[in-house]
Scaffold this active site. Structure first.
Site, PDB file in Angstrom:
ATOM      1  N   GLY A 181       0.455  -0.379   9.942  1.00 60.12           N
ATOM      2  CA  GLY A 181       1.452  -1.269   8.828  1.00 60.12           C
ATOM      3  C   GLY A 181       1.984  -1.181   7.745  1.00 60.12           C
ATOM      4  O   GLY A 181       0.957  -1.431   7.375  1.00 60.12           O
ATOM      5  N   CYS A 225      -0.841  -1.654   2.892  1.00 56.30           N
ATOM      6  CA  CYS A 225      -0.896  -0.649   3.875  1.00 56.30           C
ATOM      7  C   CYS A 225      -2.101  -1.823   5.534  1.00 56.30           C
ATOM      8  O   CYS A 225      -2.963  -1.899   3.961  1.00 56.30           O
ATOM      9  CB  CYS A 225      -0.775   0.404   3.789  1.00 56.30           C
ATOM     10  SG  CYS A 225       0.691   1.133   2.880  1.00 56.30           S
ATOM     11  N   ASP A 226      -1.578  -1.157   6.685  1.00 60.17           N
ATOM     12  CA  ASP A 226      -3.487  -1.317   7.030  1.00 60.17           C
ATOM     13  C   ASP A 226      -3.276  -1.042   8.248  1.00 60.17           C
ATOM     14  O   ASP A 226      -2.114  -0.762   8.413  1.00 60.17           O
ATOM     15  CB  ASP A 226      -3.209  -3.104   7.513  1.00 60.17           C
ATOM     16  CG  ASP A 226      -4.584  -3.173   7.603  1.00 60.17           C
ATOM     17  OD1 ASP A 226      -5.365  -3.561   7.571  1.00 60.17           O
ATOM     18  OD2 ASP A 226      -5.226  -3.716   9.142  1.00 60.17           O
ATOM     19  N   SER A 227      -4.599   0.154   8.481  1.00 60.49           N
ATOM     20  CA  SER A 227      -4.654   1.016  10.018  1.00 60.49           C
ATOM     21  C   SER A 227      -5.325   0.046  10.638  1.00 60.49           C
ATOM     22  O   SER A 227      -6.613  -0.355  10.282  1.00 60.49           O
ATOM     23  CB  SER A 227      -4.144   2.447   9.411  1.00 60.49           C
ATOM     24  OG  SER A 227      -3.302   2.577   9.039  1.00 60.49           O
TER      25      SER A 227
END
Length: 211
Positions: A113, A75-77
């Site tokens: 993402g 995950c990435d934010s």
């Protein structure tokens, strides 16, 4: 089959545990700056998705022998601010203060993402990725309130310089979209991506999520 979370985020871990999954946590160690540089001039959604994919791929490559049958979730934010700048974790008190000065009384889009790598017999058999945007409406903390918030240290280490579940929640007026994505991992998007790699989320539940 194990659910492997390729993230050190306590918020993501808490969301998953509350939703019936007790994941194995492995931090990727991916050089995010290097990944970003390799993309040239990516669109914001492309950037968060590529970072999530890099994290999932890195952990999948390391864990195949230990957990041969698993789904690895990266995950990435990042926050797309009203004036068009995309930002991650502030890192410093000064950067966090600047973000809040810019965002106070306005809104931004929290982009998340996600990427999933499925392992069977220690080998990668499927991948899926996607992204989600959720609008966050910021309140207007007083100078004293903002100073107190910055003093907690919390906004320095979270995407966009705020949280919903921590001290920052006092200063968020509302969220339009999936609230779990603002916490770092979108449950609806993760469910859809798991289905794309042939896994039903209900088979991963450790126990019914009931009172």
């Amino acid at each position: 089959m194990r659910f492997v979370l390729a993230s050190a985020s306590s918020a993501r871990l808490s969301v998953l545990r509350s939703a019936g999954i007790d994941p194995l946590v492995r931090v990727s160690g991916v050089d995010e700056d290097a990944v970003t540089a390799s993309l040239g001039d990516p669109a914001p959604t492309e950037l968060v998705t590529a970072l999530a994919q890099a994290k999932a791929d890195a952990v999948a490559a390391e864990i195949g022998a230990e957990e041969p049958d698993a789904v690895v979730v990266g995950c990435d934010s990042m926050l797309l601010m009203a004036h068009g700048e995309i930002v991650g974790k502030p890192g410093t008190r000064e950067a966090a203060a600047k973000r809040w000065a810019q965002n106070s009384g306005s809104s931004g889009e929290l982009l998340t993402g996600h990427a999933i790598v499925r392992l069977e017999g220690g080998e990668v058999t499927a991948r899926a990725k996607g992204h989600l945007g959720t609008t966050v409406r910021f309140g207007e903390p007083s100078e004293a309130e903002l100073e107190a918030y910055l003093a907690t240290g919390e906004p320095l280490h979270v995407a966009g310089g705020f949280t919903l579940e921590g001290f920052g929640g006092w200063f968020i007026e509302g969220v339009d979209g999936d609230p779990s994505s603002v916490l770092g991992i979108s449950l609806p998007l993760t469910r859809k991506l798991l289905a794309e790699v042939g896994v039903s989320v209900v088979t991963l539940w450790s126990s019914p999520n009931a009172e």
